[in-house]
Design a protein around this motif. Sequence first.
Motif, PDB file in Angstrom:
ATOM      1  N   LEU A  99     117.355 -57.129  85.924  1.00 12.22           N
ATOM      2  CA  LEU A  99     117.508 -55.738  86.327  1.00 12.22           C
ATOM      3  C   LEU A  99     116.298 -54.890  85.949  1.00 12.22           C
ATOM      4  O   LEU A  99     115.815 -54.083  86.745  1.00 12.22           O
ATOM      5  CB  LEU A  99     118.779 -55.166  85.685  1.00 12.22           C
ATOM      6  CG  LEU A  99     119.446 -53.989  86.391  1.00 12.22           C
ATOM      7  CD1 LEU A  99     119.729 -54.310  87.838  1.00 12.22           C
ATOM      8  CD2 LEU A  99     120.724 -53.608  85.665  1.00 12.22           C
ATOM      9  N   ASP A 100     115.780 -55.078  84.758  1.00 10.54           N
ATOM     10  CA  ASP A 100     114.663 -54.234  84.334  1.00 10.54           C
ATOM     11  C   ASP A 100     113.393 -54.530  85.117  1.00 10.54           C
ATOM     12  O   ASP A 100     112.569 -53.634  85.340  1.00 10.54           O
ATOM     13  CB  ASP A 100     114.410 -54.406  82.832  1.00 10.54           C
ATOM     14  CG  ASP A 100     114.112 -55.852  82.456  1.00 10.54           C
ATOM     15  OD1 ASP A 100     114.426 -56.748  83.262  1.00 10.54           O
ATOM     16  OD2 ASP A 100     113.565 -56.082  81.356  1.00 10.54           O
ATOM     17  N   LEU A 103     113.699 -52.619  88.598  1.00 11.43           N
ATOM     18  CA  LEU A 103     113.964 -51.183  88.656  1.00 11.43           C
ATOM     19  C   LEU A 103     112.710 -50.377  88.980  1.00 11.43           C
ATOM     20  O   LEU A 103     112.774 -49.379  89.704  1.00 11.43           O
ATOM     21  CB  LEU A 103     114.577 -50.698  87.335  1.00 11.43           C
ATOM     22  CG  LEU A 103     116.057 -51.048  87.133  1.00 11.43           C
ATOM     23  CD1 LEU A 103     116.543 -50.534  85.789  1.00 11.43           C
ATOM     24  CD2 LEU A 103     116.914 -50.490  88.262  1.00 11.43           C
ATOM     25  N   THR A 104     111.568 -50.792  88.437  1.00  9.94           N
ATOM     26  CA  THR A 104     110.328 -50.070  88.705  1.00  9.94           C
ATOM     27  C   THR A 104     109.991 -50.104  90.190  1.00  9.94           C
ATOM     28  O   THR A 104     109.699 -49.069  90.813  1.00  9.94           O
ATOM     29  CB  THR A 104     109.163 -50.667  87.896  1.00  9.94           C
ATOM     30  OG1 THR A 104     109.472 -50.579  86.503  1.00  9.94           O
ATOM     31  CG2 THR A 104     107.867 -49.925  88.188  1.00  9.94           C
ATOM     32  N   GLY A 106     112.079 -50.698  92.479  1.00  9.85           N
ATOM     33  CA  GLY A 106     113.164 -49.981  93.142  1.00  9.85           C
ATOM     34  C   GLY A 106     112.900 -48.490  93.226  1.00  9.85           C
ATOM     35  O   GLY A 106     113.158 -47.865  94.261  1.00  9.85           O
ATOM     36  N   ARG A 107     112.378 -47.917  92.149  1.00  6.49           N
ATOM     37  CA  ARG A 107     112.070 -46.482  92.156  1.00  6.49           C
ATOM     38  C   ARG A 107     110.953 -46.164  93.154  1.00  6.49           C
ATOM     39  O   ARG A 107     111.002 -45.163  93.863  1.00  6.49           O
ATOM     40  CB  ARG A 107     111.672 -46.020  90.755  1.00  6.49           C
ATOM     41  CG  ARG A 107     112.840 -45.888  89.796  1.00  6.49           C
ATOM     42  CD  ARG A 107     112.414 -45.151  88.532  1.00  6.49           C
ATOM     43  NE  ARG A 107     111.401 -45.899  87.776  1.00  6.49           N
ATOM     44  CZ  ARG A 107     111.681 -46.757  86.812  1.00  6.49           C
ATOM     45  NH1 ARG A 107     112.956 -47.020  86.499  1.00  6.49           N
ATOM     46  NH2 ARG A 107     110.723 -47.379  86.161  1.00  6.49           N
ATOM     47  N   VAL A 234     114.888 -56.613  94.895  1.00  6.31           N
ATOM     48  CA  VAL A 234     115.532 -55.311  94.747  1.00  6.31           C
ATOM     49  C   VAL A 234     116.593 -55.127  95.834  1.00  6.31           C
ATOM     50  O   VAL A 234     117.716 -54.677  95.576  1.00  6.31           O
ATOM     51  CB  VAL A 234     114.486 -54.180  94.824  1.00  6.31           C
ATOM     52  CG1 VAL A 234     115.164 -52.818  94.764  1.00  6.31           C
ATOM     53  CG2 VAL A 234     113.477 -54.312  93.696  1.00  6.31           C
TER      54      VAL A 234
END
Length: 349
Positions: A99-100, A103-104, A106-107, A234
Amino acid sequence: MRSSGIGGYRRAPTFSKVTGVNQVYRTFPGLTLAAALATVASALAVAVPLAGAPVLALACGAVLGGRVARSDRFGPGLDWARQHLLGVAIVLMGLGLPLDAVLTVGRETAVVLLGTLGVAAVTAVVVGRLLALHRESTVLIAAGSAICGASAIAAATAVLKPDRERVAYALGTIFVFNIAAVLVYPPLGRLLGMSERAFGLWAGTAVNDTSSVLAAGIAFGPAAASFAVIVKLVRSLMIVPLCLGLHLSARRAAPSAPRAPLWRSVPLFVVLFAAASIVAGIGVPPVGWTDGLTGLSTWLVAAVLAAIGTSLTWRRLRAAGPRPLLFGAVLTVTLAVSALGLQYATGWR
């Protein structure tokens, strides 16, 4: 009558429920056959990466024919594989999506990814109704097109418990447009003067299966390939809201049915998938295991589809007609155009 297992397929009425050692004895030949077909398909996928192991496994099973699925020797094990292996494969898939790590990305890509998914969802509802497609076919093809190809179809299958023929046709539709995307996207990206990261975002957003995303990215350039795969990971996380939405929709469709508490109604494999993704983000299992776990997940999906393939008949597949294929074509074009438009609107060139 439909089974309550994760795979959700109709059980063959001739197989009685058995337990313990007898169950192992009854299911072993069929499970071994599904495993063998998955292994053959995985080997073929190395030579034919555009197809991918799941689709090739379905074809291998179909070549054997329905007599194998109905036989006393192989039937119980193939039936067990269809019911139980999908959930395990989906959970393992979560271990390959830390997940981590996503996330970057994803943003950075949220507007394009979520915008494209929204456009695809609206298009699927409208066009599916215009073509008078069965709801199961609409959902399966839309999930495979908009989210994650065969993996998304497998996840939706675990919730919807659709007819096997619809699963097969959805996979076939996705396969056709995967090949088209790999052939068309790289030259079109060069014609449009896209950077490698921009092309990676486009391929990761609009191409279906991971194998085809990677193939398109490699054809464009190494940076495009690596970024496309991250974007695709993602996008794969959308499997969780997809399954939750389908499950809650089924509850609303039967309001008179007895209702358990909401937390009990969430499919267990969805919870475990999300938990696996969180666990992967904290380094358990080690990063070096990721490729192996992802490969095992793909192999299990291939084993399930091989079992499904043994029960298919070409007559039933032909009876589906051209409408699902047309539906897939409309979705493919919509995804490509909307993703490209959103990229240019947000400065991804």
